[in-house]
Scaffold this motif. Sequence first.
Motif, short mmCIF file in Angstrom:
data_model
loop_
_atom_site.label_atom_id
_atom_site.label_comp_id
_atom_site.label_asym_id
_atom_site.label_seq_id
_atom_site.Cartn_x
_atom_site.Cartn_y
_atom_site.Cartn_z
N GLN A 37 1.57 9.13 4.41
CA GLN A 37 1.53 8.86 2.99
C GLN A 37 2.60 9.69 2.30
O GLN A 37 2.73 10.88 2.60
CB GLN A 37 0.14 9.25 2.46
CG GLN A 37 -0.13 8.78 1.05
CD GLN A 37 -0.25 7.25 0.97
OE1 GLN A 37 -1.00 6.64 1.73
NE2 GLN A 37 0.52 6.64 0.10
N GLY A 38 3.38 9.09 1.38
CA GLY A 38 4.37 9.87 0.63
C GLY A 38 3.95 9.94 -0.82
O GLY A 38 3.06 9.22 -1.24
N LEU A 53 1.16 2.12 10.65
CA LEU A 53 1.67 2.36 9.30
C LEU A 53 0.56 2.79 8.35
O LEU A 53 -0.51 2.17 8.29
CB LEU A 53 2.34 1.10 8.76
CG LEU A 53 3.52 0.59 9.58
CD1 LEU A 53 4.12 -0.65 8.94
CD2 LEU A 53 4.58 1.69 9.75
N VAL A 54 0.82 3.86 7.61
CA VAL A 54 -0.16 4.35 6.64
C VAL A 54 0.20 3.81 5.24
O VAL A 54 -0.66 3.42 4.48
CB VAL A 54 -0.17 5.89 6.63
CG1 VAL A 54 -1.07 6.40 5.52
CG2 VAL A 54 -0.61 6.41 7.99
N SER A 55 1.48 3.83 4.93
CA SER A 55 1.89 3.19 3.67
C SER A 55 2.92 2.14 4.03
O SER A 55 3.77 2.35 4.90
CB SER A 55 2.45 4.22 2.70
OG SER A 55 3.61 4.80 3.23
N ARG A 72 0.87 -1.19 0.00
CA ARG A 72 0.00 0.00 0.00
C ARG A 72 0.90 1.24 0.00
O ARG A 72 0.88 2.05 0.91
CB ARG A 72 -0.92 -0.02 1.24
CG ARG A 72 -2.07 0.95 1.05
CD ARG A 72 -3.38 0.54 1.68
NE ARG A 72 -3.38 0.05 3.02
CZ ARG A 72 -3.38 0.81 4.13
NH1 ARG A 72 -3.31 2.10 4.04
NH2 ARG A 72 -3.44 0.25 5.31
N LEU A 73 1.75 1.31 -1.06
CA LEU A 73 2.70 2.41 -1.15
C LEU A 73 2.18 3.51 -2.06
O LEU A 73 2.46 4.68 -1.87
CB LEU A 73 4.03 1.91 -1.71
CG LEU A 73 4.79 0.93 -0.84
CD1 LEU A 73 6.00 0.39 -1.58
CD2 LEU A 73 5.23 1.59 0.46
N VAL A 74 1.44 3.09 -3.07
CA VAL A 74 0.98 4.05 -4.06
C VAL A 74 -0.52 4.21 -3.87
O VAL A 74 -1.21 3.24 -3.59
CB VAL A 74 1.26 3.50 -5.48
CG1 VAL A 74 0.83 4.50 -6.53
CG2 VAL A 74 2.73 3.17 -5.63
N GLU A 75 -0.98 5.43 -4.02
CA GLU A 75 -2.42 5.66 -3.91
C GLU A 75 -3.13 4.72 -4.87
O GLU A 75 -2.71 4.57 -6.02
CB GLU A 75 -2.75 7.11 -4.32
CG GLU A 75 -2.30 8.13 -3.29
CD GLU A 75 -2.41 9.55 -3.86
OE1 GLU A 75 -3.52 10.08 -3.88
OE2 GLU A 75 -1.37 10.08 -4.28
#
Length: 847
Positions: free
Chosen positions: A370-371, A344-346, A325-328
């Motif tokens: 989120q990055g 953890l958000v991403s 879940r790294l990329v939107e």
Amino acid sequence: MSIRPAPLGILIFTPHRDVRRAIFDALDLDGDFVLLSARDATQLEALLEDAPPLHVVVVGAEGDPEIVRGLRILRACDRYASLPAVHVVDDRPGVAPAGGADWLRQGAIATELAQRVRQAVTTSLVPVVPVASARDYRFAFDAGAAWVVASIPQGCILETGEAMDRLCAGDGPAQGRLLAEVFHPAGGAAWPLPDGDAIACTLRRRDGMEIVGEIDVRHRTDDGEHRIAVGFRDLRATDMASRALSLLAVLEGCPSDDEGIGEAAALIADALDLDAFAVWSALPESEMGPSLITHLYNGPTPVEWPSPDGLPLLRTCLGGATLSRLVEGDDTASSDPLVDLLGLVSFAFMPLLDERRNVIGAMLAGRRRQGSDGRVLSLALRAATARFASALELRRAREQGRVRGLIDTLTGLPNRLLFNDRLDTTIREAERTGELFAILLVDLDRFKGINESLGHAVGDQVLDAVARRLRASVRASDTVSRFAGDEFTLILRHIIKRDDVLRIAEKVVQAMEVPLALDDGSELQVTVSVGIAFFPDDANRGEVLLRHADEAMYGAKSLGRNNYQLYAADTGVAQRQSAELKARLRHAVRNDELRVFYQPQVAAASEDIVGMEALVRWEHPELGMISPAFFIPLAEASGLIVPLGEWVLRTACAQAKAWDDRFGLRLRLGVNLSAVQLMQPDLAGVVASALRDSGLPPELLELEVTESISVKTVPRLVETLDALHALGCQIAIDDFGTGAASLDYLRRLPADRIKIDQSFVRNIGVDPDDEAIVKATIDVAHQLKRAVVAEGVEIEQHLQFLRSNGCEELQGYLFCRPLPVASFDKLLGERERLVGDGTQDRPAFRA
Ligand code: C2E
Ligand code: MG
Ligand code: MG
């Protein structure tokens, strides 16, 4: 005369060694392609200085900042501005590059690349659509760039590329907005900007988010309308990507024990701004279940890492799935106790696979926010999995005390894992003791062809035999390992002089020259290309050393294979000097700086002149007379040898004809041909035209072909020589004894004469082995009905030995040095005078 298409010049441009290797294998077909390769923009730039003839560039690394920079440099050269490109992209589904260039996936390289390359050349013969009139503005920029097209003068955005739409995701396409709203050039410059590259600029999305980057601007007319095209590069990602890349290089330097794994984890977390990172080992054969090897957490409060058993995402990952879940837009479920615990958000859970693709562990990387760099992050992490997987594998091999996991079963040599481990150890020892060592990367030439045409069983025999020959070429204390497929790596320790390493490299190349005896009784000739790098001069990290050796190895391949090359660290002075010389050499013919000298060849019995060899010289206005031994290789590397060689041929033929008309001696004229000339499809046509234009009788022209390189590296050599023969010319094999020297070649090549190399002649009276070689060469050549000339005859003793052993012709300083036209002219005049006034019947010919 055989007509065949000229080889296509292919530039391979990729930082990834595996990709480069796959491309090389796919295109390394007999003579169809001339392959040049560059890893980064600097190397590319150096390569372009030679202005090599290129037909296609194969690019392997979408969006890599170095590659983007390199392509920009390439496109800035007029000569390559419209060079067709074929892009090799990742195997992941859904990753099709934007842009007009042709592309294919990595997995299709072996089956499709050669055809795509040919196709690209064919299509490019129709002039590449000039950007000015193309509807597709993607041509204006590097593939994958984010671009927009706007009207002028209003600056209203009419069209946007996919990459631009992605950048503005969530914000809707930029169509309909004004350039001035979207792009804010640094320094407040106003739209419309003039044409220009790499102008710092901020992209402002409708939602207010700002992205820092660079733009390239192009003004075009499209169906009579003035348009402005703007390409945008997101520098956040570039910055992240370059950090990630350098990080991976650093990781390679970490030892692969548990401590090293922890060190690597800390580096990763730091460089990628991670809040959490962990590695679990989960060997399929272990009954213990997964165990946590290393973990890091940067949260508000320290946490106790839970046991792996209660973690569903880890379990799924250990089943082989990547959960990200790294990329939107990634929709991996997040209800996981560990993810919740760490906040953890991403994040991504990635499986670690061994060489047989079994899951042997898992890696978790995550952030509490989120990055916007998810895509790059995910690539960097994927690359890091390889590093951790190999550490786990090594750990497994050590734990189980199993030597099997570290030894290549086919050859019995250490495998890549054990090699890397030894290299680590060697480096650590060398750092302590200050020892020098070298690594050699030995790659079989055209092994793929052997495997494909003769089958894998024969391929295996070849690898096994090569392994044994390599082992026999080095000392017991040196490491020889099978690094991959047909690549072997050697560590040569305790080096005192670099020359010692060169000697071993030479030995390795020569060790392959005896044909291999196959199980079915047949014989097979293999050759190798070797790259050499030194510790600590070229690098002090294992991975970098290997990369340098690899580069040098590809250098050896480009120089015709079957040789070795040192890593040339110095992209500075030496390269610049030779680049300058090369640039000058390009004008040498036009500026009338080249000269042809002539060296007599005499009959051993009478010592009277029977022929002459044309030897080129370069009279440099500042540096003076430059030897061909120095500039011919420069000319060969840049392709200049073709016009230069033709000039020598025409000049020498005309001169020989003039002397023949004046003196009527029917002297034979020897002209040297380079391997590069021999690869030209119309060589026979060029020779025929030189003969026609000069009027020299064809039987007086003898073309000299160097034994060492020509035989193995020039495709269809025999046909080419036959075509020259058909014109009535003679063929001599030059420098005989220095190359493969196989009698079989001598038998196969349609040669009239062989020229014994001066290195053997020099040793007459000094080295009985060389004397024996000279004697045997003369005997065998005569049995095969070839005439013999000895080169480098310097003293009376050489003459006596050669004469008494039946060598019929001689060339060397004892008789005469190579002379400029005027002196040679005088010499012939003097001879005529002596014979003419009866002073001597056939005068001994010594200058
Ligand atoms: P090569 O074809 O084997 O030419 C013989 C070389 O030996 C010449 O060096 C000649 O000057 C040198 N030599 C002759 N007699 C003696 C001797 O008694 N002692 C010693 N020590 N050397 C002797 P040069 O002219 O420097 O040429 C070097 C090489 O450069 C040639 O070797 C040839 O391979 C190449 N070369 C010269 N001219 C041309 C050319 O027009 N085209 C190409 N492709 N190569 C050329
Ligand atoms: Mg020669
Ligand atoms: Mg020679």
